[in-house]
Enzyme design. Structure first.
Site, PDB file in Angstrom:
ATOM      1  N   HIS A   1      -8.557  11.173  32.229  1.00 18.34           N
ATOM      2  CA  HIS A   1      -9.804  11.995  32.985  1.00 18.34           C
ATOM      3  C   HIS A   1      -9.966  13.270  32.220  1.00 18.34           C
ATOM      4  O   HIS A   1     -10.935  13.742  32.639  1.00 18.34           O
ATOM      5  CB  HIS A   1      -9.532  11.696  34.349  1.00 18.34           C
ATOM      6  CG  HIS A   1      -8.687  13.022  34.630  1.00 18.34           C
ATOM      7  ND1 HIS A   1      -7.107  13.117  34.087  1.00 18.34           N
ATOM      8  CD2 HIS A   1      -8.548  13.950  35.679  1.00 18.34           C
ATOM      9  CE1 HIS A   1      -6.760  14.368  34.676  1.00 18.34           C
ATOM     10  NE2 HIS A   1      -7.535  14.408  35.573  1.00 18.34           N
TER      11      HIS A   1
ATOM     12  N   HIS B   1     -18.258  19.237  37.257  1.00 16.67           N
ATOM     13  CA  HIS B   1     -16.959  18.768  38.022  1.00 16.67           C
ATOM     14  C   HIS B   1     -16.715  19.225  39.224  1.00 16.67           C
ATOM     15  O   HIS B   1     -16.387  20.453  39.292  1.00 16.67           O
ATOM     16  CB  HIS B   1     -15.783  19.112  36.766  1.00 16.67           C
ATOM     17  CG  HIS B   1     -14.503  18.859  37.121  1.00 16.67           C
ATOM     18  ND1 HIS B   1     -13.461  19.448  36.931  1.00 16.67           N
ATOM     19  CD2 HIS B   1     -14.070  17.650  37.538  1.00 16.67           C
ATOM     20  CE1 HIS B   1     -12.267  18.822  37.206  1.00 16.67           C
ATOM     21  NE2 HIS B   1     -12.656  17.665  37.826  1.00 16.67           N
TER      22      HIS B   1
END
Lengths: 476, 140
Positions: free
Chosen positions: A399, A234
């Site tokens: 998300h 990420h």
């Protein structure tokens, strides 16, 4: 005040009818539990977005939505250039194309358990992470422009990954609309040695085991099997993306004033899509997307090298790469007609359903893989986009978990060492340069990602495919 | 250090920085210290090298935003953290010296990067007692 105006459409879909200067309704995707925790500011910000010129359909908030700047985090809205639609730097955010990619390893839980500490140490050593970290690449000005034009293609052409990787990234890993000439020298200078770095804050690299499979057929299409191990990364566009946002926001504030737009918040700063400034931002922002996917591609290469140097080896293949903070031109059905829209997703994931032309052949039947990051102590999920989501939310879904508590409160409640020890007792190895950073990211500071994902599925925005549990987390 | 004081305030996902001082420039300097403290404990920084930052803007709030944004650019570019600020008014803006040193991960233990100064809660004001205040939310 806004919460009182919510009307129920289904268990996980709510609406605020247009009032005041709103041009379209607000659509909120959340169950009753998530609604209770949702700040009124989320609805107010979504209502502000619903008042912007050229907005089409509705202003949407995803189940993990929380109060942001201008647009809510977890906000989605599409704008039609032919109806005077706008593009907003605030609607994309500073960390352009911050996103997640997941790699399957072909290794089992036991393979990793045997070398977990060694693997964690090597990943922490080889992956530049945290404040002040620098990548090994130092790009010349011409190479910087090549990277901004080429995205993940640029990285692969320099040996960081394979052609197959490119098919597993949104738009094939390269935004053709990128215009490096609209990216300032300051933004490029900030990026000179930041390619291949993880960043800090909520950015991470995790080694995860697949702990549940909900849809066998789709899991098979994604290459996922129960008990196998996945690596998730990420991170975003680093200093370059932050500087593009910083460069364009004040210019858009002034442009909005010139257009006579009354912005309730400066962060709603925007310009007409068709204006010079709108076009310049679109070109720069697309270069930012390319920067983010190039960054994740280089990091993937570094992770593959680490696995190659350890006994279990593994064959790390990209499952998919999604970006969260973007504005993309997409065709959606508006009032029964296919229409090109500039779809802003701020802290939201594109979730295209089966049959969408942007998806590679192998995902035509399943829909797009959607990667939902949890926290370092809780599950992450892999979902698949649905046709229903195309109709409900411009092909968008949540998300992540979404913060439930500020960083200030988190550091008052937890100490980094305690968080590390607690997670160690659950078999999760944490590596991070800063204990305060770990305390700020404590799992308890986030909403329950499972509740968010369940609401997303119930609303029809995406379907659950697999759950992942962390084994190793390298914090940025 | 300097005149005035600083504080953080909570924002759901990020952090608010706020500086107070007898002059506008003092408040700006204190808010810059508050922003540094999001990243690292300012007491751990040795202010041995200086960087000049010049911002031109007539509006107080936008000037404050440019000041923090300029500082973030220097932090990112030079890989430095700053703990002492000398901010002077100039015609149509400000000129400042920021004193600090290169990031030393072991000694500074930086917690998190600040990505950008935002327009959220952006405010520069002076109260009835003449104390200046400058604040905004920073994106981390």
């Amino acid at each position: 005040m806004y919460a009182e105006k919510l009307t129920r459409k289904s268990d996980c879909q709510w609406s605020i009818a247009p009032f005041g200067s709103m041009r379209v309704p607000v659509t909120v995707f959340a169950d009753r539990e998530l609604l209770k925790g949702m700040d009124d500011q989320v609805y107010r910000q979504a209502a502000n977005v619903a008042a912007l010129p050229g907005v089409v359909g509705a202003s949407y908030t995803m189940p993990d939505a929380h109060w942001g700047y201008g647009f809510p985090i977890g906000g989605v809205a599409g704008f039609d250039a032919r109806r005077g639609g706008i593009i907003s730097a605030g609607g994309v955010g500073f960390d352009i194309a911050c996103g997640v990619r997941a790699l399957r390893t072909g290794l089992s839980y036991d393979d990793i358990e045997r070398c977990k500490d060694q693997l964690a140490t090597l990943l922490a050593k080889r992956i530049p992470a945290g404040v002040g970290s620098r990548g090994k690449l130092e790009l010349s000005p011409s190479e910087m422009d090549d990277m901004l034009r080429g995205g993940a293609h640029w990285a692969v052409s320099r040996g960081y990954g394979t052609q197959v990787d490119l098919t597993r990234i949104e738009q094939g890993g390269q935004m053709n609309e990128a215009r490096p000439r609209h990216v300032s020298d300051r933004a490029k200078q900030r990026q000179t040695n930041q390619v291949g770095t993880l960043g800090s804050g909520n950015h991470y690299l995790e080694v995860q085991r697949i702990s549940a499979v909900y849809d066998e057929a789709i899991a098979q299409a994604f290459g996922l099997a129960l008990g196998e191990v996945v690596v998730s990364i990420h991170c975003g566009s680093r200093g370059l993306g932050h500087q593009i946002g910083t460069d364009f926001l004040p210019r858009m504030v002034k442009a909005a004033q010139r257009e006579g737009l009354d912005l309730p918040e400066k962060e709603l700063a925007c310009a007409p899509i068709q204006s010079d400034l709108g076009k310049q931002y679109f070109g720069a922002m697309n270069a930012g997307i390319n920067c983010a996917v190039a960054n994740r591609q280089v990091l993937t290469h570094l992770v593959r090298q680490v696995f190659a140097d350890l006994p279990p080896g593994g064959d790390l293949q990209l499952i998919y790469d999604v970006s969260h903070n973007t504005c993309k031109v997409e065709e959606h059905v508006v009032e029964g007609k296919p229409t090109k829209l500039h779809v802003h997703r701020k802290g939201a994931t594109r979730a295209f359903g089966p049959g969408h032309p942007d998806l590679p052949d192998e995902f035509q039947a399943s829909g797009q893989p959607v990667l939902i990051g949890g926290t370092m102590g809780t599950s992450s999920y892999i979902l698949a986009g649905t046709q229903r989501g195309m109709e409900l939310s411009l092909g968008s879904c949540c998300h992540g978990a979404g913060r439930a508590m500020s960083r200030k409160k988190a550091t008052k409640r937890w100490h980094g060492k305690d968080v590390v020890h607690h997670l160690a007792s659950k078999g999760i190895v944490i590596r991070g340069a800063s204990l305060r950073g770990i305390a700020e990211e404590a799992p308890g500071a986030y909403k329950d990602v499972t509740v968010v994902v369940d609401a997303t599925e119930k609303a029809g925005l995406a379907r659950k495919v697999a759950r992942l549990e962390p084994m190793i987390c390298v914090k940025g | 250090m300097g005149n005035g004081y600083w504080e953080h305030y909570s924002h759901r996902a990020d952090m608010g920085v706020r500086g107070f001082g007898p002059t506008r420039e003092d408040a700006f300097a204190q808010a810059a210290l508050a922003m540094t403290a999001v990243v690292v404990d300012p007491k751990r920084i040795t202010p041995k090298d200086s960087v000049e930052i010049v911002c031109e803007e007539d509006d107080d709030e936008m000037l404050f935003w440019y000041w923090l944004s300029g500082l973030l650019f220097e932090m990112g570019m030079r890989n430095m953290v700053f703990a002492r600020f000398e901010v002077q008014p100039i015609e149509g803006g400000l000129r400042a010296l920021a004193w600090g040193e290169s990031v030393d991960t072991a000694r500074h233990e930086p917690a998190v990067e600040v990505k950008a100064a935002t327009f959220a809660d952006l405010e520069v004001s002076r109260n009835k007692k003449g104390v200046w205040m400058a604040q905004c939310v920073v994106d981390v």
